[in-house]
Structure formats: structure tokens, C-alpha cells
Design an enzyme around this catalytic site. Structure first.
Site, PDB file in Angstrom:
ATOM      1  CD  GLU A 194      -2.771   1.270   2.422  1.00 51.97           C
ATOM      2  OE1 GLU A 194      -2.744   0.397   3.304  1.00 51.97           O
ATOM      3  OE2 GLU A 194      -3.498   2.285   2.481  1.00 51.97           O
ATOM      4  NE  ARG A 238       3.845  -8.212  10.404  1.00 53.42           N
ATOM      5  CZ  ARG A 238       3.307  -7.346   9.555  1.00 53.42           C
ATOM      6  NH1 ARG A 238       2.319  -7.685   8.784  1.00 53.42           N
ATOM      7  NH2 ARG A 238       3.765  -6.104   9.489  1.00 53.42           N
ATOM      8  CE  LYS A 266       3.041  -0.029   4.582  1.00 54.55           C
ATOM      9  NZ  LYS A 266       2.493  -0.053   3.233  1.00 54.55           N
TER      10      LYS A 266
HETATM   11  P1  ATP Z   1       0.845  -1.894   8.031  1.00 59.98           P
HETATM   12  O1  ATP Z   1       1.676  -2.223   9.212  1.00 59.98           O
HETATM   13  O2  ATP Z   1       0.550  -0.429   7.943  1.00 59.98           O
HETATM   14  O3  ATP Z   1      -0.327  -2.820   7.831  1.00 59.98           O
HETATM   15  P2  ATP Z   1       2.528  -3.385   6.326  1.00 59.98           P
HETATM   16  O4  ATP Z   1       3.900  -3.202   6.901  1.00 59.98           O
HETATM   17  O5  ATP Z   1       1.779  -4.627   6.622  1.00 59.98           O
HETATM   18  O6  ATP Z   1       1.724  -2.120   6.752  1.00 59.98           O
HETATM   19  P3  ATP Z   1       1.619  -3.506   3.549  1.00 59.98           P
HETATM   20  O7  ATP Z   1       1.824  -2.492   2.486  1.00 59.98           O
HETATM   21  O8  ATP Z   1       0.260  -3.720   4.092  1.00 59.98           O
HETATM   22  O9  ATP Z   1       2.626  -3.151   4.753  1.00 59.98           O
HETATM   23  O10 ATP Z   1       2.225  -4.891   3.104  1.00 59.98           O
HETATM   24  C1  ATP Z   1       2.543  -5.301   1.793  1.00 59.98           C
HETATM   25  C2  ATP Z   1       2.883  -6.772   1.818  1.00 59.98           C
HETATM   26  O11 ATP Z   1       4.049  -7.003   2.600  1.00 59.98           O
HETATM   27  C3  ATP Z   1       1.775  -7.620   2.400  1.00 59.98           C
HETATM   28  O12 ATP Z   1       1.550  -8.716   1.551  1.00 59.98           O
HETATM   29  C4  ATP Z   1       2.291  -8.065   3.732  1.00 59.98           C
HETATM   30  O13 ATP Z   1       1.850  -9.365   4.015  1.00 59.98           O
HETATM   31  C5  ATP Z   1       3.808  -8.027   3.545  1.00 59.98           C
HETATM   32  N1  ATP Z   1       4.491  -7.714   4.800  1.00 59.98           N
HETATM   33  C6  ATP Z   1       4.395  -6.583   5.513  1.00 59.98           C
HETATM   34  N2  ATP Z   1       5.141  -6.648   6.634  1.00 59.98           N
HETATM   35  C7  ATP Z   1       5.756  -7.846   6.629  1.00 59.98           C
HETATM   36  C8  ATP Z   1       6.672  -8.513   7.516  1.00 59.98           C
HETATM   37  N3  ATP Z   1       7.098  -7.948   8.640  1.00 59.98           N
HETATM   38  N4  ATP Z   1       7.079  -9.758   7.179  1.00 59.98           N
HETATM   39  C9  ATP Z   1       6.661 -10.330   6.044  1.00 59.98           C
HETATM   40  N5  ATP Z   1       5.811  -9.762   5.178  1.00 59.98           N
HETATM   41  C10 ATP Z   1       5.352  -8.536   5.454  1.00 59.98           C
HETATM   42 MG    MG Z   2      -0.430  -4.655   6.316  1.00 56.63          MG
END
Ligand code: ATP
Ligand code: MG
Length: 570
Positions: A31, A265, A275
Site C-alpha cells: 500500500e 511475518r 509501517k
Molecule cells: P501496516 O503495518 O501499515 O499494515 P505493512 O507493513 O503490513 O503495513 P503492507 O503495504 O500492508 O505493509 O504490506 C505489503 C505486503 O508485505 C503484504 O503482503 C504483507 O503481508 C507483507 N508484509 C508486511 N510486513 C511484513 C513482515 N514484517 N514480514 C513479512 N511480510 C510482510
Molecule cells: Mg499490512
């Protein structure tokens, strides 16, 4: 790209074997509301490498269905960082916001099937009817059945009419929603008639003011996957509970049967990887920006001196698991050292300078000595460094009174000056602030030593220490920023009631050394050029300059703490 067999590849193989799919398409769906962090690296490493392993494609899709915080600058930052990491999506760049019309059509289709309705309940009322309480919000399951909305049984015609008017902007923000008609008694709260559309007059960075209604993630995501023909939608574990909904929308919209697979994750000690939390650090000015070298963002890591190769090696080695775990940051640093050791130019820099005067060396005379550029890469060759009467050495390489096991300079003791001579301390000068200069005598028979004995002079003396130095008259002043973990505790999100993760910020995670002295080579370094400062660690030239001096960021020290703890963690 290295990729091991894992539960995702096994799952895909089954799908190919059963004929469910005859090819593989994955996607990475950030996003655009912040910069990418190393958790995203894990995600897109899995997305791209899985596609590659099956000869398939990986799409870069901006999941931009939430206008409030999204912005074009984030799109640019995300593209730059994925590219820097060495991944290429070619022309497969997509935007969920390009699908608004298609998504709207599918919503109409679902209404026509009697599977969605326009609701007049407010957000709070919807929650109350679902019987959501605070505890449920965390684990998203509930045993008390929910209650149907009084608007649940509107006719299809009325729903179509109201939904059209929602789009036309006839109702104020929040006045109505479109909800999927699933099951208000489901133990999974997400299945209790989830909202598909809400009315919002926010300006979207791409569609501007064209839309007054915006689709919700759970509706938009599966159908965007289907639109792109994504076979396997790989995402992190928190989406597992959303999977029944993902499947429901695919089925009811009668579209391409994309499948969702979840993996753990990435969590790292001493940092936060979401984020939401990272943007809080940026907005609250706890760091200098998204690319502050203490941030776990790709841009922060790049500015800290990380290489894409090191991060990819890390992503490959942590593997893919179905269980959440916390990876020790020392392992990331270990992967980094492995890579930097092979590739970085060595240089000498003195961070805490003390004058060393070689008494038996002629004033104004300089000698060129050979220094090895990289002992791990002989083809990198040697460079010339100047030796003279006045040198800078590290203040802690001298002691007036040596503590036990101290083998560096003290009155009467000898050390080797790296690539130069063995010197013996013959005295020192002191004022009220402490030692201001050390005096020594050099031994001409020891030239080069463990460097290159070009003239056949052999090092016929043994000493216990070799220290680094730079010739004072030739050295260039530099500013050095030394970083520590941003957080003082291993798990910053573990906080007692009444505290937040911000209370776990380390009080001093940045130390600035205003004036250090480095060999002249460093004056020509360009931003992102990396060096190993002998005995001190790895450093990278920052884009900043401070008072005309180039700035170097400390990337990581030389000492490896990973090997020691490896046994207990992996
Ligand atoms: P927020 O914390 O604001 O939800 P986010 O860090 O999850 O943001 P996104 O843009 O929603 O970021 O994530 C994009 C992709 O990255 C998603 O498919 C999510 O599953 C993956 N992703 C985000 N954070 C992680 C992480 N710590 N480990 C593995 N995959 C991640
Ligand atoms: Mg997310």
C-alpha cells in the site's frame, strides 16, 4: 535466485499436479502509504523467487484503495527500493485504483445475486450488532451470535438503487455502507457481513475526486488478484483469518480462482516492522526521516551501508515458515559482514585522534608505503599511503599506565604501525586535559612488515599489536556518525499497560564524531561508497556533508556476535 523447497512450493506443486493451474503468477501488493521495510523484503523475495522458480511472473501491485494516507511519493519510493534490491517486475506494474470500475461492476453482480445489501447502520452500530468487544478485535473470533441489521433484507432493486446513488454522491460520508450478506452468527467476526464499500469524499492521489465510495481491502484484494490472474496470493500470517472471506468473494463474483497462502511475518529484535509504527517514528521526529540509518526501511538500511546482496542472502536464509518468530538482528548483521568482507575497500581512519610524533623521522619528509586494498580480493591490488613524522593514532591505543593485558603503546613498549614500521614509545606530553602527544622512535629494519616486503626487508621483530594511523599532514578531516539500535529492548512492542513502544526507544542511538582523520582516499568517496576502516568496522559515505567535511556512517562493527548466539537461535 536461491530458493529452497518449502510449504509454499509444495502447495503450488500440488496445484500444478492436480491441474488446478498450469502456470504461476504471484504479486507483491504494497500500500503506498509509507516506505518499504525489511519485512517487505522478505515478502517480495518470496513473491519473486517463487514465481521465478516455477517459470512464472510476479506483479507489482499498488494496493491503493484507502485514499487517506496514500501518495505518489510513496509509489516512487517503493519502486526505487524494489529495484535497488535487484527485482524486476518489467511491465507488470498495476494499481488497484485502476480496477475501481471493475470492482464496482462485481459489487453490482453480487447485489444482483442477493448476496450484498446497503446498510444504514453507523460504524459503531455495525460493531454493536456484530457483538464485537475489545478482546474480540484482537483475536477476531466470537462465540456470542451477532444480530442482523434491520436493513439486511432490502430488496435487490432497492439495494441497486441505493448503491448507484451512493456512487453518485447523494449521501454524506458514513451514511451508508454496502455489506456482504454472509452470516451474522459466524464464529469468525470477519464473516459477519463485512463492509464492501464505504462513502468517503477523500481525494485519491490517482483517481482524484472521481469516486465517492471506496472498496474495502477484503473485497478489493481477492478480486484484484483475480483480475490479474494471480494464481497464488502470498501474504503474511495475519491474513489467515481473512482467507474464508477471500474465497467467498472469489466464489460469489465468479472470477479467476486465485488462492491465498500465508507465511510468517518477519520480526527482528530491537526494531519494529510495521509501517504504522515506523511512520509514527517519522512523524514524531524520533528519527531524521524514513531513510534514517537506524530505520529498518530499505532506504535506511541502504544509507546505513547495507548491500542488496546481504539483504537477499538474509531473506533466503531465514526461509519461509508458518510460525511467527523473532529473528536476532545479529543474524542480519552477520549476513552483512559476510558480504562486506568480500567486497569492501580497506582504509585507515582515526576516530578519536591523538598525535604520535616519530622523533627519529626527518621533519617534512614523507615516504610512500604499500597498503593492501582488500586481502579477500587480491585483484583489488595495493595503494600508496604516506608516512611522515607526525601521525594520528587512536587515543585509546596509548596508555600512560597499561592495564593488564594491554599490548598497545605505553612508555617502553613497541607496536607495529599497520603497513609501516615498528615504533617504540619513548615519552609523551601532557597538559591539564590529559595526554596531548606521544613520542616514539621507529625501527628502519621493519618497513612494510605484514604488508608487502617489496624491497626484501623482512620483519625480524615480533610485537603483540598492530595499530592503524594516518599521516597528520596528509589526512582529511571527516565526520563520522555511529549508530546503535533504535530501541533499548529486544522486543520493543512488549510494553506494560500505560506505556507505548516509544518508551522503549534507546536514549542514545546516534553519536556524532565531529572530526576524525582519514587517509586521503576517503576525500574522493561518493555517496554509498563503502569501506572497511581497519580495526573499526564498516563505514559508508553518506550524502550529507558537515561543515565541508564528508560524513561517513558506521554500518556495523567487525566483531561478530552471531556465531556466539547461533546455537541458541537457529
Ligand atoms: P501496516 O503495518 O501499515 O499494515 P505493512 O507493513 O503490513 O503495513 P503492507 O503495504 O500492508 O505493509 O504490506 C505489503 C505486503 O508485505 C503484504 O503482503 C504483507 O503481508 C507483507 N508484509 C508486511 N510486513 C511484513 C513482515 N514484517 N514480514 C513479512 N511480510 C510482510
Ligand atoms: Mg499490512
Amino acid at each position: 535466485m536461491e530458493n529452497r523447497e518449502n510449504f509454499i512450493t509444495a502447495f503450488i506443486k500440488d496445484d500444478l499436479a492436480s491441474g488446478r493451474f498450469d502456470h504461476v503468477v504471484t504479486r507483491f501488493p504494497p500500500e503506498p502509504n509509507g516506505w518499504l521495510h525489511i519485512g517487505h523484503c522478505k515478502a517480495f523475495y518470496i513473491d519473486f523467487s517463487t514465481a521465478e522458480q516455477f517459470g512464472g511472473a510476479c506483479n507489482l501491485r499498488f494496493d491503493d484503495t484507502n485514499p487517506e494516507k496514500e501518495d505518489e511519493s510513496y509509489v516512487q519510493a517503493i519502486k526505487r527500493d524494489v529495484k535497488w534490491m535487484g527485482f524486476d517486475w518489467g511491465d507488470r506494474e498495476f494499481y488497484a485504483s485502476d480496477y475501481y470500475e471493475y470492482l464496482y461492476e462485481l459489487a453490482v453482480k453480487i447485489i444482483k445475486k442477493g448476496r450484498a445489501y446497503v446498510d444504514d447502520l453507523s460504524e459503531e452500530e455495525i460493531s454493536a450488532y456484530r457483538k464485537t468487544n475489545v478482546a474480540d478485535k484482537n483475536n477476531i473470533t466470537e462465540t456470542l451470535p451477532g444480530e442482523d441489521s434491520p436493513w439486511r433484507n432490502r430488496s435487490i432493486e432497492e439495494n441497486l438503487d441505493l448503491f448507484t446513488r451512493m456512487r453518485a454522491g447523494e449521501f454524506p460520508d458514513g451514511a451508508k455502507t454496502l455489506r456482504a450478506k454472509i452470516d451474522m452468527t459466524s464464529p469468525n467476526l470477519l464473516m459477519r457481513d463485512p463492509v464492501m464499500y464505504r462513502i468517503k469524499r477523500d481525494f485519491h492521489y490517482r483517481t482524484k475526486d472521481k469516486w465517492r465510495i471506496y472498496p474495502m481491502y477484503d473485497f478489493a484484494h481477492p478480486l484484484s488478484d483475480a483480475k490479474e490472474g494471480v494464481t497464488h496470493s502470498l501474504c503474511s500470517l495475519e491474513y489467515e483469518i481473512h482467507r474464508p472471506l477471500y474465497d467467498w468473494f472469489i466464489r460469489e463474483a465468479e472470477v479467476f480462482p486465485s488462492r491465498q497462502i500465508e507465511f510468517a511475518r518477519l520480526n527482528l529484535t530491537y526494531t519494529v516492522l510495521s509501517k504504522r509504527w515506523l511512520s509514527q517514528l517519522v512523524r514524531g521526529k524520533y528519527v531524521s526521516g524514513w531513510d534514517d540509518p537506524r530505520m529498518p526501511t530499505i532506504a535506511g538500511l541502504r544509507r546505513r551501508g547495507y548491500t542488496p546482496e546481504a539483504i537477499r542472502s538474509f531473506a533466503s536464509q531465514i526461509g519461509v515458515a508458518k510460525m511467527d518468530s523473532v529473528v536476532d538482528i545479529a543474524f542480519l548483521e552477520y549476513c552483512l559482514r559476510q558480504d562486506l568482507n568480500k567486497r569492501t575497500q580497506r582504509a585507515m581512519a582515526v576516530l578519536n585522534p591523538l598525535k604520535l610524533i616519530v622523533e627519529n623521522w626527518e621533519e617534512g619528509k614523507f615516504e610512500e608505503l604499500d597498503a593492501i586494498n582488500n586481502p579477500e580480493a587480491p585483484s583489488a591490488g595495493v595503494r600508496k599511503i604516506a608516512f611522515g613524522r607526525e601521525l594520528w593514532i587512536e587515543a585509546d591505543d596509548f596508555a600512560e599506565v597499561p592495564p593488564p593485558k594491554y599490548f598497545r603503546l605505553y612508555p617502553g613498549n613497541s607496536v607495529r604501525l599497520r603497513y609501516a614500521y615498528i615504533v617504540t614509545c619513548v615519552g609523551y606530553e601532557k597538559d591539564e586535559n590529559g595526554v596531548v602527544a606521544v613520542h616514539c622512535a621507529y625501527d628502519p629494519a621493519t618497513r612494510g612488515g605484514n604488508a608487502v616486503d617489496a624491497d626484501g626487508v623482512h620483519d625480524n621483530r615480533k610485537v603483540k599489536s598492530t595499530i592503524h594511523w594516518t599521516a597528520a599532514a596528509k589526512a582529511v578531516p571527516i565526520t563520522v556518525r555511529v549508530y546503535d539500535n533504535l530501541f533499548a529492548v529486544e522486543k520493543p512492542m512488549d510494553v506494560p499497560p500505560g506505556k507505548t513502544f516509544l518508551d522503549n526507544l534507546a536514549p542514545h542511538s546516534l553519536e556524532t564524531i565531529e572530526t576524525a582523520y582519514a587517509e586521503p582516499l576517503l576525500a574522493d568517496a561518493k555517496p554509498e561508497d563503502r569501506f572497511q576502516f581497519e580495526r573499526l568496522g564498516y563505514f559508508v559515505r553518506d550524502a550529507d556533508t558537515a561543515d565541508g567535511k564528508p560524513v561517513f556512517n558506521k554500518t556495523v562493527g567487525l566483531r561478530d556476535t552471531w556465531k556466539k548466539i547461533a546455537g541458541k537461535v537457529l
